[in-house]
Design a protein around this motif. Structure first.
Motif, PDB file in Angstrom:
ATOM      1  N   GLU A 595      -8.994 -15.274   0.080  1.00 45.99           N
ATOM      2  CA  GLU A 595      -9.190 -16.445  -0.790  1.00 45.99           C
ATOM      3  C   GLU A 595     -10.655 -16.840  -0.874  1.00 45.99           C
ATOM      4  N   GLU A 596     -11.359 -16.773   0.264  1.00 51.58           N
ATOM      5  CA  GLU A 596     -12.786 -17.090   0.261  1.00 51.58           C
ATOM      6  C   GLU A 596     -13.563 -16.096  -0.600  1.00 51.58           C
ATOM      7  N   LEU A 597     -13.255 -14.836  -0.476  1.00 54.84           N
ATOM      8  CA  LEU A 597     -13.948 -13.807  -1.260  1.00 54.84           C
ATOM      9  C   LEU A 597     -13.648 -13.950  -2.746  1.00 54.84           C
ATOM     10  N   GLU A 598     -12.402 -14.247  -3.078  1.00 56.49           N
ATOM     11  CA  GLU A 598     -12.037 -14.423  -4.481  1.00 56.49           C
ATOM     12  C   GLU A 598     -12.732 -15.633  -5.080  1.00 56.49           C
ATOM     13  N   ASP A 599     -12.830 -16.717  -4.319  1.00 59.86           N
ATOM     14  CA  ASP A 599     -13.524 -17.914  -4.811  1.00 59.86           C
ATOM     15  C   ASP A 599     -15.000 -17.636  -5.084  1.00 59.86           C
ATOM     16  N   LEU A 600     -15.580 -16.695  -4.331  1.00 60.69           N
ATOM     17  CA  LEU A 600     -16.983 -16.326  -4.506  1.00 60.69           C
ATOM     18  C   LEU A 600     -17.158 -15.175  -5.498  1.00 60.69           C
ATOM     19  N   ASP A 601     -16.036 -14.773  -6.114  1.00 56.70           N
ATOM     20  CA  ASP A 601     -16.043 -13.690  -7.112  1.00 56.70           C
ATOM     21  C   ASP A 601     -16.560 -12.378  -6.521  1.00 56.70           C
ATOM     22  N   LYS A 602     -16.175 -12.118  -5.256  1.00 57.63           N
ATOM     23  CA  LYS A 602     -16.546 -10.864  -4.607  1.00 57.63           C
ATOM     24  C   LYS A 602     -15.557  -9.768  -4.995  1.00 57.63           C
ATOM     25  N   ASP A 603     -15.950  -8.523  -4.748  1.00 59.89           N
ATOM     26  CA  ASP A 603     -15.108  -7.369  -5.065  1.00 59.89           C
ATOM     27  C   ASP A 603     -14.106  -7.175  -3.927  1.00 59.89           C
ATOM     28  N   VAL A 604     -12.877  -7.679  -4.103  1.00 58.58           N
ATOM     29  CA  VAL A 604     -11.882  -7.626  -3.047  1.00 58.58           C
ATOM     30  C   VAL A 604     -10.510  -7.298  -3.619  1.00 58.58           C
ATOM     31  N   GLU A 605      -9.764  -6.484  -2.898  1.00 52.19           N
ATOM     32  CA  GLU A 605      -8.374  -6.179  -3.232  1.00 52.19           C
ATOM     33  C   GLU A 605      -7.492  -6.613  -2.062  1.00 52.19           C
ATOM     34  N   PHE A 606      -6.292  -7.087  -2.384  1.00 52.44           N
ATOM     35  CA  PHE A 606      -5.360  -7.510  -1.339  1.00 52.44           C
ATOM     36  C   PHE A 606      -3.971  -6.985  -1.661  1.00 52.44           C
ATOM     37  N   ILE A 607      -3.379  -6.295  -0.672  1.00 52.08           N
ATOM     38  CA  ILE A 607      -2.021  -5.768  -0.821  1.00 52.08           C
ATOM     39  C   ILE A 607      -1.148  -6.386   0.258  1.00 52.08           C
ATOM     40  N   GLU A 608      -0.110  -7.085  -0.176  1.00 50.84           N
ATOM     41  CA  GLU A 608       0.854  -7.678   0.739  1.00 50.84           C
ATOM     42  C   GLU A 608       2.076  -6.772   0.797  1.00 50.84           C
ATOM     43  N   LEU A 609       2.425  -6.335   2.005  1.00 48.79           N
ATOM     44  CA  LEU A 609       3.530  -5.401   2.183  1.00 48.79           C
ATOM     45  C   LEU A 609       4.833  -6.160   2.413  1.00 48.79           C
ATOM     46  N   GLU A 610       5.777  -5.958   1.536  1.00 48.56           N
ATOM     47  CA  GLU A 610       7.058  -6.661   1.618  1.00 48.56           C
ATOM     48  C   GLU A 610       7.773  -6.342   2.931  1.00 48.56           C
ATOM     49  N   ASN A 611       8.140  -7.384   3.672  1.00 43.90           N
ATOM     50  CA  ASN A 611       8.813  -7.256   4.972  1.00 43.90           C
ATOM     51  C   ASN A 611       7.991  -6.468   5.985  1.00 43.90           C
ATOM     52  N   GLY A 612       6.739  -6.245   5.698  1.00 43.13           N
ATOM     53  CA  GLY A 612       5.922  -5.391   6.550  1.00 43.13           C
ATOM     54  C   GLY A 612       5.639  -5.988   7.906  1.00 43.13           C
ATOM     55  N   ASP A 613       5.617  -5.123   8.943  1.00 46.41           N
ATOM     56  CA  ASP A 613       5.281  -5.554  10.294  1.00 46.41           C
ATOM     57  C   ASP A 613       3.888  -5.047  10.654  1.00 46.41           C
ATOM     58  N   HIS A 614       3.555  -5.120  11.931  1.00 51.29           N
ATOM     59  CA  HIS A 614       2.218  -4.759  12.391  1.00 51.29           C
ATOM     60  C   HIS A 614       2.049  -3.250  12.562  1.00 51.29           C
ATOM     61  N   TYR A 615       3.154  -2.515  12.482  1.00 52.88           N
ATOM     62  CA  TYR A 615       3.129  -1.109  12.870  1.00 52.88           C
ATOM     63  C   TYR A 615       3.473  -0.149  11.740  1.00 52.88           C
ATOM     64  N   LEU A 616       3.507  -0.631  10.515  1.00 52.50           N
ATOM     65  CA  LEU A 616       3.880   0.209   9.378  1.00 52.50           C
ATOM     66  C   LEU A 616       5.186   0.943   9.644  1.00 52.50           C
ATOM     67  N   SER A 617       6.190   0.193  10.110  1.00 51.10           N
ATOM     68  CA  SER A 617       7.476   0.794  10.464  1.00 51.10           C
ATOM     69  C   SER A 617       8.307   1.172   9.251  1.00 51.10           C
ATOM     70  N   ILE A 618       8.050   0.524   8.115  1.00 51.38           N
ATOM     71  CA  ILE A 618       8.840   0.764   6.905  1.00 51.38           C
ATOM     72  C   ILE A 618       8.179   1.869   6.085  1.00 51.38           C
ATOM     73  N   GLN A 619       8.963   2.883   5.720  1.00 47.94           N
ATOM     74  CA  GLN A 619       8.400   4.061   5.076  1.00 47.94           C
ATOM     75  C   GLN A 619       7.654   3.749   3.789  1.00 47.94           C
ATOM     76  N   ARG A 620       8.233   2.931   2.920  1.00 49.45           N
ATOM     77  CA  ARG A 620       7.568   2.663   1.636  1.00 49.45           C
ATOM     78  C   ARG A 620       6.230   1.943   1.849  1.00 49.45           C
ATOM     79  N   ASN A 621       6.155   1.103   2.897  1.00 50.84           N
ATOM     80  CA  ASN A 621       4.902   0.402   3.177  1.00 50.84           C
ATOM     81  C   ASN A 621       3.839   1.349   3.705  1.00 50.84           C
ATOM     82  N   ARG A 622       4.268   2.334   4.473  1.00 53.22           N
ATOM     83  CA  ARG A 622       3.305   3.327   4.961  1.00 53.22           C
ATOM     84  C   ARG A 622       2.761   4.143   3.794  1.00 53.22           C
ATOM     85  N   HIS A 623       3.631   4.536   2.882  1.00 55.85           N
ATOM     86  CA  HIS A 623       3.167   5.255   1.688  1.00 55.85           C
ATOM     87  C   HIS A 623       2.216   4.392   0.861  1.00 55.85           C
TER      88      HIS A 623
END
Length: 638
Positions: A595-623
């Motif tokens: 949010e801070e980077l977006e407010d400053l118009d910086k070059d940033v991408e953000f991907i939120e992984l649905e139901n994702g945990d800390h270990y990339l346990s879900i196959q589609r999230n790992r892909h």
């Protein structure tokens, strides 16, 4: 064996050739979950249990194979989203004990919960039941899978530590895995958080800890006396203390880790005489692995030690000679004994090296046969992978640091490079196959994984660098690593990206603000960006004082070492990826900085992984994660 489990490959290992450029494999070849996980032999060795990861449909399945009857059963199915298979083991020849893990919430605070199942696999259909669940509990235990002993001489029962009466002060129960009957044998007391049984199944040790003061002690029962004696005392907030590892077959002999000077060493103590003896030390590294027990003798036969030739140190001659014979037979690959049946005539072998993903073998010592059974990453072959070179570099203060350098196949001269700091930070890098590193190298990038200060295994002072040190010397070690790569003509100066997960994600974000001109881009997976928020959130948990000890508690200092408060200094593209259900590092840690980077118009991408945990346990999230990193790196490192 044929027809029961798919055979995967020849014993012969093909060495990767460094003279030709590797074929760029599909992203999914690297980002697929391992096809078979944690195979486990039954006591007789006639049955095998393992987790099988399926790609379509995406699911993890706990599977058993009866090797005599040629019978396969699917025991527990999980989509790795709501409920995950945490661990499993054989209680006896017909029943598995299985731990399940899932996300929960208590007092408006996110938690991780566990439950324990007993699953009978000797019939036509598997029969499962939840065990270790008190019927009249005053408190719903968060963790219900803390097995203290599997009671080798009583296969119908197990001992479980459960805080059914007072939160975080577990009692010990004897649980019938068939009737589910529970009998309390020890009441939680003396602030004991963890219990330990000897090899005969008798409760002999308790570890107490006061979370407010840090006062800790190791209390033991000596002989058949019910009196508890304080064997060791220390303050866990101020001192290193000791770590009890387990009992010998002799119930009066206890093994433990303690620092000898600056390095951890393995000791044993006779509880009767209270005399300690040094068992094993390594003058260059900590000895911090767990004990190795013989299923045949029920005694300690060695210790896991990452810096030994085989990752294990045996003092049992028969196993040591057997290991050496396997090393000789499979001389081109690293060989690890991972499981035996009760008389140690049947065994499971795991093999891998830097450019060969893990393969499991089924061995019969009487028949003198060895057959490959499970290939972890069937889409990967040695010819397109590369080895990791152990290297050292010198930090700005003269400290020599270690790391692993991986070069893409067929390259000469400096190339685009990824600095890949590990998570933790109380962890370290090793040699052997690593799917992240192999993926990056296959894309043509050099990869460097340094064991910067704060990493474990290098002694007390080295590890203590992380205490209130995030963003300081630990970060400088990474900066020095990047400059060293350029000086050694390995990395192109204007083609370096820093990529990290968890603490490594913090380090990547911190690099973008502390050394904004050093890297071309940065990727943070599940990283921390706001230390002040992290410490504030810790107040909901018992270990909040330990978090403050590690991270710090001065508001101005925490802000100074938090990349989210310095987003204005970022002038490179950044990619943040975070699971929405991460219970280790909350997704808000990425959201704050994005949010801070977006407010400053910086070059940033953000991907939120649905139901994702800390270990990339879900196959589609790992892909998704690997495809996003692939596209991002190709765009910015060209």
């Amino acid at each position: 064996m044929n027809g029961i489990i798919r055979l995967c490959c020849s014993v012969v290992v093909l060495l990767a050739s460094l003279s030709s450029v590797a074929e760029e494999l599909p992203v999914e070849s690297f980002s697929q979950l391992p096809s078979h996980v944690r195979p486990n032999l039954s006591p007789s060795g006639k049955k095998l249990a393992y987790i099988r990861n399926f790609l379509s449909p995406e699911m993890a399945v706990l599977t058993t194979v009866d090797l005599e009857k040629n019978k396969t059963q699917y025991i527990v199915k999980s989509d790795n989203e709501k409920v995950k298979i945490n661990w499993f083991t054989w209680a006896n020849e017909k029943t598995l004990i299985v731990s399940l893990r899932f996300a929960g919430k208590r007092y408006r605070t996110d938690t991780t919960e566990t439950r324990l199942l007993a699953i009978d696999v000797d019939g036509d259909e598997a029969v499962q039941r939840q065990i270790a669940k008190p019927k009249r509990s005053k408190h719903a235990s968060q963790f219900q899978d803390n097995v203290v002993s599997f009671l080798l001489d009583d296969p119908d029962h197990i001992l479980v530590a459960l805080d059914a009466e007072v939160p975080n002060l577990p009692d010990v129960y004897k649980v019938n895995i068939y009737t589910k009957k529970m009998t309390r044998i020890y009441r939680g007391k003396r602030q004991i958080r963890d219990w330990m049984a000897d090899r005969q199944g008798n409760i002999r040790l308790g570890e107490s800890l006061n979370y407010k003061t840090g006062k800790a002690s190791i209390q033991v029962r000596i002989g058949h006396d019910d009196t508890w004696h304080k064997m060791f005392e220390y303050n866990a907030l101020e001192e290193s203390g000791i770590t009890p590892l387990g009992f010998a077959k002799d119930p009066n002999i206890l093994f433990y880790n303690q620092y000898k000077g600056d390095k951890k060493a393995l000791y044993k103590i006779d509880l009767t005489s209270k005399e300690s003896e040094l068992v094993f030390e390594d003058e260059n590294y900590d000895v911090d692995g767990s004990l190795i027990y013989s299923r045949k003798t029920n005694d300690v036969i060695g210790v896991y030690h990452a810096h030994s030739d085989d990752g294990r140190v045996y003092w049992d001659d028969s196993i040591s000679k057997f290991q050496k014979s396997l090393n000789k037979a499979l001389s081109d690959i690293d060989v690890y004994l991972v499981d035996f049946n009760d008389d140690e005539s049947i065994y499971l072998l795991y093999t891998e090296n830097d450019f060969t993903p893990g393969v499991y073998y089924f061995g019969d010592r009487k028949e003198k046969t060895l057959k490959p059974v499970f290939d972890q990453y069937p889409a990967l072959v040695p010819e397109v992978l590369t080895e990791h070179k152990f290297v050292t570099y010198t930090a700005r203060d003269g400290t020599e640091l270690e790391g692993y350098l991986t070069l893409p196949l067929g390259v000469e001269g400096p190339v685009a490079t990824i600095l890949h700091p590990h998570g933790g930070p109380g962890a370290r890098e090793y040699d052997g196959f690593d799917y992240w590193t192999s993926f990056f190298a296959n894309r043509g990038y050099a990869v460097f994984r340094p064991n910067f200060r704060g990493s474990t295994g290098y002694g007390y002072e080295f590890a203590q660098s992380q205490m209130k040190g995030w963003g300081l010397t630990m970060q400088d070690d990474l900066t020095d690593a990047a400059n060293w790569l350029v000086e050694q003509n390995i990395a192109l100066k204007d083609k370096m990206c820093i990529v990290g997960a968890s603490y490594g994600g913090y380090a990547a974000a911190m690099a973008a603000v502390k050394t904004p001109d050093l890297f071309k881009c940065a990727i943070s997976f599940a990283g921390v960006t706001d230390l002040k928020e992290l410490v504030s959130t810790s107040r909901r948990y018992l270990n909040s004082k330990f978090v403050k000890k590690q991270i710090g508690d001065d508001s101005a200092d925490l802000k100074a070492r938090s990349p989210a408060y310095h987003a204005d200094k970022v002038n490179i593209p950044m990619l943040f990826i975070h699971g929405e259900d991460d219970r280790v590092v909350d997704i808000v840690q990425s959201e704050i900085m994005v949010e801070e980077l977006e407010d400053l118009d910086k070059d940033v991408e953000f991907i939120e992984l649905e139901n994702g945990d800390h270990y990339l346990s879900i196959q589609r999230n790992r892909h998704t994660t690997f495809k996003a990193m692939d596209a991002f790196l190709k765009k910015h490192l060209n």
